[in-house]
Enzyme design. Structure first.
Site, PDB file in Angstrom:
ATOM      1  N   ARG A 175       0.740  -1.264  -0.046  1.00 36.57           N
ATOM      2  CA  ARG A 175       0.055  -0.071   0.034  1.00 36.57           C
ATOM      3  C   ARG A 175       0.693   1.148  -0.093  1.00 36.57           C
ATOM      4  O   ARG A 175       0.419   2.133  -0.670  1.00 36.57           O
ATOM      5  CB  ARG A 175      -0.856   0.050   1.073  1.00 36.57           C
ATOM      6  CG  ARG A 175      -2.001   1.201   1.055  1.00 36.57           C
ATOM      7  CD  ARG A 175      -2.512   1.069   2.708  1.00 36.57           C
ATOM      8  NE  ARG A 175      -2.844  -0.205   3.425  1.00 36.57           N
ATOM      9  CZ  ARG A 175      -4.057  -0.713   2.846  1.00 36.57           C
ATOM     10  NH1 ARG A 175      -5.126  -0.167   2.195  1.00 36.57           N
ATOM     11  NH2 ARG A 175      -4.426  -1.864   3.305  1.00 36.57           N
ATOM     12  N   CYS A 206     -26.202  -4.027  -8.263  1.00 29.38           N
ATOM     13  CA  CYS A 206     -27.674  -4.217  -7.566  1.00 29.38           C
ATOM     14  C   CYS A 206     -27.231  -4.943  -6.098  1.00 29.38           C
ATOM     15  O   CYS A 206     -27.449  -5.958  -5.818  1.00 29.38           O
ATOM     16  CB  CYS A 206     -28.439  -5.015  -8.323  1.00 29.38           C
ATOM     17  SG  CYS A 206     -28.881  -4.275  -9.992  1.00 29.38           S
TER      18      CYS A 206
HETATM   19  C1  LIG Z   1      -0.406  -8.025   1.914  1.00 25.93           C
HETATM   20  C2  LIG Z   1       0.816  -8.353   2.395  1.00 25.93           C
HETATM   21  C3  LIG Z   1       1.972  -7.374   2.449  1.00 25.93           C
HETATM   22  C4  LIG Z   1       1.632  -5.960   2.013  1.00 25.93           C
HETATM   23  O1  LIG Z   1       0.872  -5.100   2.912  1.00 25.93           O
HETATM   24  P1  LIG Z   1       1.026  -3.643   2.852  1.00 25.93           P
HETATM   25  O2  LIG Z   1      -0.195  -3.421   3.911  1.00 25.93           O
HETATM   26  O3  LIG Z   1       0.043  -3.325   1.496  1.00 25.93           O
HETATM   27  O4  LIG Z   1       2.157  -2.998   2.979  1.00 25.93           O
HETATM   28  C5  LIG Z   1       3.132  -7.647   2.701  1.00 25.93           C
HETATM   29  N1  LIG Z   1       3.413  -8.968   3.071  1.00 25.93           N
HETATM   30  C6  LIG Z   1       2.446  -9.868   3.230  1.00 25.93           C
HETATM   31  C7  LIG Z   1       2.666 -11.438   3.563  1.00 25.93           C
HETATM   32  C8  LIG Z   1       1.274  -9.625   2.761  1.00 25.93           C
HETATM   33  O5  LIG Z   1       0.302 -10.482   2.680  1.00 25.93           O
END
Ligand SMILES: *Cc1c(COP(=O)(O)O)cnc(C)c1O
Length: 414
Positions: A276, A342
């Site tokens: 993110r 919907c």
């Molecule tokens: C989803 C995930 C991330 C990334 O998480 P963010 O919150 O988007 O930084 C990193 N490592 C694992 C194992 C994940 O499942």
């Protein structure tokens, strides 16, 4: 650099007016800024410069090939959670030697593909997975590099659906059981122990759970070392939050200093898996207002984007800022912004004050992460096109899906 800005009331991303893009490519439309993606990556790289590190971008946040390719060219590794994501990383020119493979349900076929590609490490999440990996590696005549995903049982103080580091959820192995699992892994012939990892949650706005998790993991690393099990890397996962509304995003430089202090006297390389925080604020979702539907209690703005395009509001009650692409002079009115699907849950934002008319464009901000990568075809809606802006250049990085494309694999019966 502020990549999203207004010029004479018109919203621009880098050098391009968003209205131009909507006219040329239609809506709903995802639009990303190359500059913002690069800035986010470089901010990470600089924050951790004092510690030997590898940034493994979490592909599931946004798995579009052009974005993976940009990160690969900046030197990133990748955190994948499926064989499909591995195929995307390879197609985008990513280095398999910088790939870590996370996820609780790796299939035999996915293990084989990752062994053949020569990935950096499997982040193993259970004893059964460890035995399967040992067997699959033996059959392939390979030695599988392994790390255990440990569950440090710290509360990341976030939304329950996106917190993953507590005892009661499906991810990782309990930290107390990890020493026995490492001893077992050391005895299995087709495995090579290379690291340890954890990932405690997502959209964390406070650094203290991340630092607590690091401390618990590093204590375990020392225990293992005292038994003669040495690791090459310590992977502290992702989870750093971004600003969607009024959150204060964690200070990356402070996170970098906190980890530098802990890693200064250590030999293990630091791995991070941000998703993110690398892409979230680099993208917007453009949508057009189809209908205004005034009501006694509340009024609706029905737009052409929906929960199938951006699922986060429906799934997590997530907040995305919604702004008018062209700022009108008239006073704002309060609307619920909803899609045409919907389902009552098909909303993008509640009680937003906007001065808009039918046909106007809206931009949903901070839509770069878990937007397009979670999009579906629900209600037989084609998935949106994606645009990457590079200063004044406009790149169509994914065509809008077609009706023919969506039906291509289907068959009628006699
Ligand atoms: C989803 C995930 C991330 C990334 O998480 P963010 O919150 O988007 O930084 C990193 N490592 C694992 C194992 C994940 O499942």
């Amino acid at each position: 650099m502020n990549t999203l800005h207004r010029l004479d009331g018109h919203l621009h991303l880098e050098g391009v007016a968003l209205e131009t893009l909507a006219e040329r490519f239609g809506t709903p439309l995802y639009v990303y800024s190359r500059q913002a993606l690069q800035d986010a990556y470089q901010a990470y790289d600089q924050a951790f410069a004092a510690t030997p590190h590898l940034i493994c971008y979490a592909v599931k946040a946004n798995s579009s090939l052009a974005i993976l390719n940009l990160f690969a060219r900046l030197g990133a590794g990748f955190d994948i959670v499926s064989g499909g994501e591995l195929a995307r990383v390879l197609a985008a020119g990513g280095d398999p030697g910088k790939v870590v493979f996370s996820g609780v349900g790796k299939t035999v076929a996915e293990m084989r593909a990752a062994l053949n590609a020569g990935i950096l490490c499997f982040n193993v999440e259970s004893v059964s997975e460890l035995h399967r990996l040992n067997r699959v590696a033996g059959e392939a005549g390979k030695v599988a590099p392994v790390s255990f995903r440990v569950n440090p049982d710290v509360d990341p103080m976030t939304h329950p659906y996106i917190s993953t580091g507590l005892k009661e959820n499906k991810f990782g192995v309990p930290i107390a059981e990890a020493p026995a699992l490492y001893r077992l892994a050391a005895r299995l012939p087709n495995l090579k122990i290379t690291g340890i990892d954890c990932h405690i949650g997502s959209q964390l706005t406070d650094l203290s759970p991340l630092a607590d998790a690091a401390d618990r993991v590093l204590t375990l690393v020392d225990t293992l070392a005292s038994e003669g099990i040495t690791l090459h890397h310590v992977d502290l996962g992702g989870g750093v939050g971004i600003r969607y509304h009024d959150e204060v995003a964690p200070d990356l430089a402070a996170y970098g200093r906190a980890l530098a202090a802990r890693f200064r006297a250590r030999s293990e390389k630091l791995l991070l898996e941000p998703g993110r925080s690398l892409v979230g604020n680099a993208g917007v979702l453009l949508t057009r207002v189809e209908y205004l539907k005034p009501g006694e209690d509340k009024s609706f703005a029905i737009v052409d984007a929906a929960m199938n395009d951006l699922m986060r509001p429906a799934l997590y009650e997530a907040y995305h800022e919604i702004v008018a692409v062209f700022q009108r002079e008239e006073p704002a009115q309060r609307y619920d912004i909803v899609g045409p699907i919907c389902e009552t849950g098909d909303f993008l934002g509640f009680a937003r004050d906007l001065a808009i008319e039918e046909g106007d464009l809206l931009a949903l901000l901070s839509a770069g992460a878990y937007g397009m990568s979670m999009a579906s075809n629900y209600n037989s809606r084609p998935r949106a096109a994606e645009i990457l802006i590079d200063k004044n250049e406009i790149h169509l990085i994914r065509e809008r899906e077609t009706q023919e494309g969506m039906m291509a694999g289907e068959r009628l019966i006699d």
